[in-house]
Design an enzyme around this catalytic site. Sequence first.
Site, PDB file in Angstrom:
ATOM      1  CB  ILE A 184      23.432  74.084  63.278  1.00 13.09           C
ATOM      2  CG1 ILE A 184      24.181  72.858  63.822  1.00 13.09           C
ATOM      3  CG2 ILE A 184      24.112  74.634  62.053  1.00 13.09           C
ATOM      4  CD1 ILE A 184      24.256  71.692  62.829  1.00 13.09           C
ATOM      5  CB  SER A 185      26.260  75.346  68.171  1.00  9.47           C
ATOM      6  OG  SER A 185      25.227  75.899  68.946  1.00  9.47           O
ATOM      7  N   PRO A 186      28.527  76.118  66.089  1.00  6.10           N
ATOM      8  CG  PRO A 186      29.886  78.006  66.107  1.00  6.10           C
ATOM      9  CD  PRO A 186      28.626  77.459  66.699  1.00  6.10           C
TER      10      PRO A 186
END
Length: 405
Positions: A88-90
């Site tokens: 999951i992206s920042p």
Amino acid sequence: MRGLRLTHLTVAVLLAVAAIFPSPAHAQRQFDALRAEMVDDYLVTEGITNERVLDAMRATPRHLFVRGDLRQMAYFDQALDIGYSQTISPPFIVAYMTEVLDPRPEDRVLEIGTGSGYQAAVLSPLVADVYTIEIVEPLGERADRLLDSMDYENIHTRIGDGYQGWEEHAPFDKIIVTCSPESIPQPLVDQLRDGGKMIIPVGERYQQVFHLLEKQGEELIETKLLPTLFVPMTGQSEDQRQIVPDPEHPSLHNGGFEEFIPDSELLVGWHYQRRCSAQQHSDGSNYLHFENDTAGRNSHVLQAFAVSGLAVQALDIHLRVRVGDIRPGAHSSERPSLVVHFFDQRRLPTTATVVGPWLAETDSWIEVDERIVVPPTAREVILQVGLNGSRGMIDIDDVSIRAAE
């Protein structure tokens, strides 16, 4: 008055309180507080200004999109493992990509790379419809179940190769790609409507840059934005990749800080550039200057590369440093240093090795040479260098890394 900064200590205290008072309502309030801190500390202070985007980030419960054992880390500004070698992206990256697209209530958006479903959930209240494609079937199915349970009625999911887009619902007003191809897939360009925008991370496996594409009639306007790092776009895109990493000969790019993205002050090869700027020596060559006056705030740069712990037993690291008035942060990691984060073949973190820290003020440059052990399980590295949450100043130059002989 500014609230408490979002730190490991903040999270530990809040979670401890939640353990004493374990009601769902109380736990929800704690996550709401952490999410508000995330927006203030990691998004607003880093330049996100679109209020609609900020409201969507405040409202979307990221902790529900991460693994249960990682929920205490959900509101840190970092990527987290979601299984199947995906992340999951920042939060900053999610907000940044969303803001660049300038989402409008009437937009129909195509997302390539559903992952956990978090990016689609953030987009949902901002646009008319989100069409999202995931190539990893178990991830796509899990995201579909979660989004459905949360009543995101305008999100439409599909299992498939995002390289081909979703032709039957084209054209799209906006396209957002959350995985990195080496070149831009033509089907996605074809499915972008006239006047539409696409944001996509493009480049070699560990050297990527966000590209903003704007379609204007027969013309496609292309602008390079921030350097970044995403998992590769798999399927047809990966089959067409021309440049592949060499994990038996690891190396850094632009360790002298001489290359920049055209018409910008952004360094090529280094992503997540925080509170730093390229400065010049008297001979005209560059070094990187970090300066930070707020404890715990990010001030570093990152670069990733491949390394095989089966073939490389150790890495030789070299750099030059010059140190100003350093005030370490409360957490042990908040020291000026170079940190080598190792990841295994599933892209899960294994160990981290610190070179430094450098705390004593110096008038002249110090040569740093150190050999570090590579764990046998290592397949990737993210190198982090800078103040790392401490206050003060530090200059860095001539960073290099190679397999020890």
